[in-house]
Design a protein around this motif. Structure first.
Motif, short mmCIF file in Angstrom:
data_model
loop_
_atom_site.label_atom_id
_atom_site.label_comp_id
_atom_site.label_asym_id
_atom_site.label_seq_id
_atom_site.Cartn_x
_atom_site.Cartn_y
_atom_site.Cartn_z
N ILE A 2 36.43 98.43 20.22
CA ILE A 2 36.00 98.29 18.83
C ILE A 2 37.23 98.31 17.94
O ILE A 2 38.08 99.19 18.05
N ILE A 3 37.34 97.35 17.04
CA ILE A 3 38.46 97.30 16.11
C ILE A 3 37.96 97.55 14.70
O ILE A 3 36.91 97.04 14.29
N VAL A 4 38.71 98.37 13.97
CA VAL A 4 38.37 98.71 12.59
C VAL A 4 39.52 98.24 11.71
O VAL A 4 40.67 98.68 11.89
N THR A 5 39.25 97.34 10.78
CA THR A 5 40.30 96.91 9.85
C THR A 5 40.41 97.91 8.71
O THR A 5 39.50 98.71 8.47
N ALA A 6 41.55 97.85 8.01
CA ALA A 6 41.80 98.77 6.89
C ALA A 6 41.56 100.21 7.32
O ALA A 6 41.06 101.04 6.57
N ALA A 7 41.95 100.52 8.55
CA ALA A 7 41.63 101.82 9.14
C ALA A 7 42.48 102.96 8.61
O ALA A 7 42.19 104.13 8.90
N SER A 8 43.50 102.66 7.81
CA SER A 8 44.32 103.74 7.25
C SER A 8 43.75 104.26 5.94
O SER A 8 44.22 105.28 5.41
N ARG A 33 47.90 97.63 7.81
CA ARG A 33 49.05 96.88 7.32
C ARG A 33 50.36 97.56 7.71
O ARG A 33 51.36 96.91 7.99
N GLU A 34 50.36 98.90 7.72
CA GLU A 34 51.56 99.67 8.04
C GLU A 34 51.26 100.66 9.16
O GLU A 34 50.82 101.78 8.90
N PRO A 35 51.47 100.25 10.41
CA PRO A 35 51.14 101.13 11.55
C PRO A 35 51.81 102.49 11.49
O PRO A 35 51.26 103.48 11.99
N GLY A 36 52.96 102.58 10.87
CA GLY A 36 53.67 103.84 10.80
C GLY A 36 52.92 104.92 10.07
O GLY A 36 53.20 106.12 10.24
N ARG A 37 51.95 104.52 9.25
CA ARG A 37 51.17 105.50 8.50
C ARG A 37 50.08 106.14 9.35
O ARG A 37 49.38 107.05 8.89
N CYS A 38 49.90 105.67 10.57
CA CYS A 38 48.78 106.14 11.40
C CYS A 38 49.23 106.78 12.70
O CYS A 38 48.55 106.68 13.72
N ALA A 39 50.36 107.46 12.65
CA ALA A 39 50.85 108.14 13.85
C ALA A 39 49.86 109.19 14.33
O ALA A 39 49.73 109.45 15.53
N ASP A 40 49.12 109.78 13.38
CA ASP A 40 48.14 110.80 13.76
C ASP A 40 47.01 110.19 14.58
O ASP A 40 46.50 110.81 15.52
N LEU A 41 46.61 108.96 14.24
CA LEU A 41 45.56 108.30 15.02
C LEU A 41 46.08 107.90 16.40
O LEU A 41 45.38 108.06 17.41
N ALA A 42 47.31 107.40 16.45
CA ALA A 42 47.90 107.02 17.73
C ALA A 42 48.00 108.24 18.65
O ALA A 42 47.78 108.12 19.87
N ALA A 43 48.28 109.41 18.09
CA ALA A 43 48.40 110.62 18.89
C ALA A 43 47.07 111.02 19.51
O ALA A 43 47.04 111.75 20.51
N ARG A 44 45.98 110.51 18.94
CA ARG A 44 44.64 110.83 19.46
C ARG A 44 44.12 109.74 20.40
O ARG A 44 42.95 109.77 20.79
N GLY A 45 44.96 108.79 20.75
CA GLY A 45 44.57 107.77 21.69
C GLY A 45 44.07 106.48 21.08
O GLY A 45 43.64 105.57 21.80
N VAL A 46 44.13 106.38 19.76
CA VAL A 46 43.73 105.14 19.10
C VAL A 46 44.86 104.13 19.20
O VAL A 46 46.03 104.46 18.98
N GLN A 47 44.51 102.90 19.55
CA GLN A 47 45.52 101.84 19.55
C GLN A 47 45.73 101.39 18.10
O GLN A 47 44.81 100.88 17.47
N VAL A 48 46.92 101.59 17.58
CA VAL A 48 47.23 101.20 16.22
C VAL A 48 47.99 99.88 16.26
O VAL A 48 49.07 99.80 16.85
N ARG A 49 47.41 98.87 15.64
CA ARG A 49 48.02 97.54 15.63
C ARG A 49 48.19 97.05 14.19
O ARG A 49 47.39 97.39 13.33
N ARG A 50 49.21 96.27 13.98
CA ARG A 50 49.41 95.70 12.65
C ARG A 50 48.38 94.60 12.44
O ARG A 50 48.27 93.66 13.22
#
Length: 269
Positions: A2-8, A33-50
């Motif tokens: 499942i992909i969520v846009t504007a997820a930040s 738009r800025e994957p660097g803002r979602c390091a917390d999501l990436a740490a929980r196993g979410v794939q963060v993509r631009r």
């Protein structure tokens, strides 16, 4: 997947949280738009993509391998720009082989494309024309626009300024709407449907009474002219345009939407 846009954004993060909690077996992608803002999501196993609404290639890459898409409407208020951005995302979803889309529209967008609903109406039509199986989630205004920590000032002063003329508001909390989004993304039974989501109707008189009860201090509602942007929403309420009620949100939640008192307790912390 499942992909969520504007997820930040505030709403997007709540949806991702609900997906992780309710469907831990389903991989989740946060397109931002800025994957660097979602390091917390990436740490929980979410794939963060631009995935930038203004960059078609980034959206196609972000949606690679996804079966479901939640297209959260762009925060840009310019109608032409917003529609272009949404169409870019829809085209990217088709190109990437996404199998179904859910879109966060607004109440009344299915009835016409005037004013603030112009972009939502055009987007709903674009989704229908894309051939993608879809679910439309028509949101009300967020309760948080009215019920937030700023109410502490009303408690301190003993007056609650409003410009609604005593009319009702059918707002809903972002958290409830996020649960609804996660629900429709989980299965096929919601495809081909549009949901008109409303929370429990409340007035500024109700809000003043709740503030008084919770604080132990008398808070009186005062009718006045409120400055934009909140004042513009109050004008809509005063015209009786925010009183529509449906049971759609309750049906998706499996419970009544969060009542005003509970929302105020959370806002005052």
């Amino acid at each position: 997947m499942i992909i969520v846009t504007a997820a930040s954004g505030a709403f997007g993060r709540l949806v991702v949280e609900q997906l992780l909690t309710r469907h831990p077996d389903r991989p989740v992608v946060a397109a931002v738009r800025e994957p660097g803002r979602c390091a917390d999501l990436a740490a929980r196993g979410v794939q963060v993509r631009r995935g930038d609404y203004d960059d078609p290639a980034s959206l196609r890459d972000a949606m690679r391998g996804a079966q479901r898409l939640l297209l959260i409407s762009s925060p840009v208020l310019d109608t032409d720009v917003r529609v272009r951005q949404h169409r870019t995302a829809i085209d990217a979803a088709v190109d990437a082989g996404v199998q179904a889309v859910a879109y966060t529209s607004f109440l009344g967008a299915d009835r016409g494309g005037d004013g603030m609903n112009a972009a939502h109406h055009a987007t709903e039509r674009a989704i229908a024309g894309s051939g993608l199986p879809a679910t439309i989630l028509r949101h009300p205004f967020y309760t948080e626009a009215f019920v937030n920590p700023g109410l502490r000032d009303a408690v301190a002063s003993g007056t609650l300024a409003g410009g609604t003329g005593g009319r009702g508001l059918n707002t809903a909390l972002r958290s409830d709407l996020a649960v609804a989004a996660a629900t429709v993304l989980a299965g096929d039974e919601h495809l081909g449907r549009g949901y008109d989501l409303t929370g429990p109707l409340w007035t500024y008189q109700d809000l003043a009474r709740v503030l008084s009860e919770l604080s132990g201090r008398t808070v009186e509602p005062v009718e006045t002219t409120v400055a934009p942007p909140l004042g513009l929403l109050m004008q809509l309420a005063k015209a009786g345009l925010l009183e529509r009620q449906t049971t759609d949100l309750e049906a998706l939640l499996g419970r009544p939407p969060t009542p005003l008192r509970e929302a105020v307790v959370a806002a005052l912390g």
